[in-house]
Design a protein around this motif. Sequence first.
Motif, short mmCIF file in Angstrom:
data_model
loop_
_atom_site.label_atom_id
_atom_site.label_comp_id
_atom_site.label_asym_id
_atom_site.label_seq_id
_atom_site.Cartn_x
_atom_site.Cartn_y
_atom_site.Cartn_z
N CYS A 23 -16.87 3.60 -7.97
CA CYS A 23 -16.20 3.86 -6.68
C CYS A 23 -16.68 2.90 -5.60
N VAL A 24 -17.99 2.72 -5.50
CA VAL A 24 -18.54 1.82 -4.49
C VAL A 24 -18.11 0.39 -4.76
N ARG A 25 -18.10 -0.01 -6.04
CA ARG A 25 -17.67 -1.37 -6.40
C ARG A 25 -16.21 -1.59 -6.00
N GLU A 26 -15.36 -0.59 -6.25
CA GLU A 26 -13.94 -0.73 -5.88
C GLU A 26 -13.76 -0.78 -4.36
N LEU A 27 -14.51 0.06 -3.66
CA LEU A 27 -14.44 0.01 -2.19
C LEU A 27 -14.92 -1.34 -1.67
N ASP A 28 -15.94 -1.88 -2.31
CA ASP A 28 -16.45 -3.20 -1.94
C ASP A 28 -15.39 -4.27 -2.20
N ARG A 29 -14.71 -4.17 -3.33
CA ARG A 29 -13.68 -5.14 -3.69
C ARG A 29 -12.56 -5.18 -2.63
N PHE A 30 -12.28 -4.01 -2.03
CA PHE A 30 -11.24 -3.95 -1.00
C PHE A 30 -11.79 -4.24 0.40
N GLY A 31 -13.08 -4.56 0.49
CA GLY A 31 -13.66 -4.98 1.76
C GLY A 31 -14.17 -3.86 2.65
N TYR A 32 -14.32 -2.64 2.10
CA TYR A 32 -14.79 -1.52 2.91
C TYR A 32 -16.31 -1.42 2.99
N VAL A 33 -17.01 -2.09 2.08
CA VAL A 33 -18.47 -1.99 2.03
C VAL A 33 -19.08 -3.26 2.59
N THR A 34 -20.01 -3.07 3.53
CA THR A 34 -20.76 -4.18 4.09
C THR A 34 -22.24 -3.90 3.89
N SER A 35 -23.07 -4.87 4.21
CA SER A 35 -24.51 -4.65 4.06
C SER A 35 -25.01 -3.56 5.01
N SER A 36 -24.33 -3.40 6.14
CA SER A 36 -24.78 -2.40 7.11
C SER A 36 -24.31 -0.97 6.77
N ASN A 37 -23.24 -0.84 6.00
CA ASN A 37 -22.76 0.52 5.71
C ASN A 37 -22.86 0.91 4.23
N HIS A 38 -23.49 0.07 3.41
CA HIS A 38 -23.58 0.30 1.97
C HIS A 38 -24.18 1.67 1.65
N LYS A 39 -25.30 2.02 2.27
CA LYS A 39 -25.97 3.31 1.99
C LYS A 39 -25.09 4.48 2.42
N ILE A 40 -24.40 4.33 3.55
CA ILE A 40 -23.53 5.39 4.05
C ILE A 40 -22.36 5.60 3.08
N ILE A 41 -21.77 4.50 2.62
CA ILE A 41 -20.66 4.59 1.66
C ILE A 41 -21.13 5.25 0.37
N GLU A 42 -22.29 4.83 -0.14
CA GLU A 42 -22.85 5.42 -1.36
C GLU A 42 -23.04 6.92 -1.20
N SER A 43 -23.62 7.31 -0.07
CA SER A 43 -23.86 8.72 0.20
C SER A 43 -22.55 9.50 0.29
N GLY A 44 -21.56 8.92 0.95
CA GLY A 44 -20.25 9.58 1.08
C GLY A 44 -19.56 9.74 -0.25
#
Length: 190
Positions: A12-33
């Motif tokens: 899930c995180v990899r796919e969100l990253d592929r679409f540009g939703y994950v940055t270095s500043s929000n990576h932990k927040i996205i993972e937690s969500g």
Amino acid sequence: MGFVDTKIEEVCVRELDRFGYVTSSNHKIIESGVKRVIHLIEDFSLVLVVGFLMKSVVAGIIMEIVYFPLRIYSGGYHASREVVCKILTYGSIVIGLGIISYVYIPKNLLHFSTVLGCLLIYVLAPVDNDKKRLGKLEREKFQKRSRLIVIAVFILYLIMDVICAQKCMKAITYDVIVISVGLIAQKKRN
């Protein structure tokens, strides 16, 4: 259990990253969500399966819908390890649905328990936990939200009483009791 969660989370995180939703500043927040959403889906799936088996699907759905926002904004007991958390959560769901489905509880005891549980949540919430301490502004925000939610839950309980939905009343009572016991346990732990 942990392997599957991690795998799903990573995908899930990899796919969100592929679409540009994950940055270095929000990576932990996205993972937690993502992790929280997966746990919510697991919990809800268990409620549907066990609720179906115990002929209490609607009460199970009410139980989950009431529990989730109360737990988020009230806080309460947090297990030290994820596996313990899952055992407590799944056990609580199965026990709750068992009580809802098979245990007779007099209406006056339901009323008393619900009022007591709601009052305890109203007074005690939010409770800090070991993993995250609330700042003053955050505490005020969570307190206001938990109080609004517990008022809404109590109104929902009254509606269920008016329409004679006994299983749904038991689901709400079970939730407020579990949450209030968790708040007391965490307060003593702090």
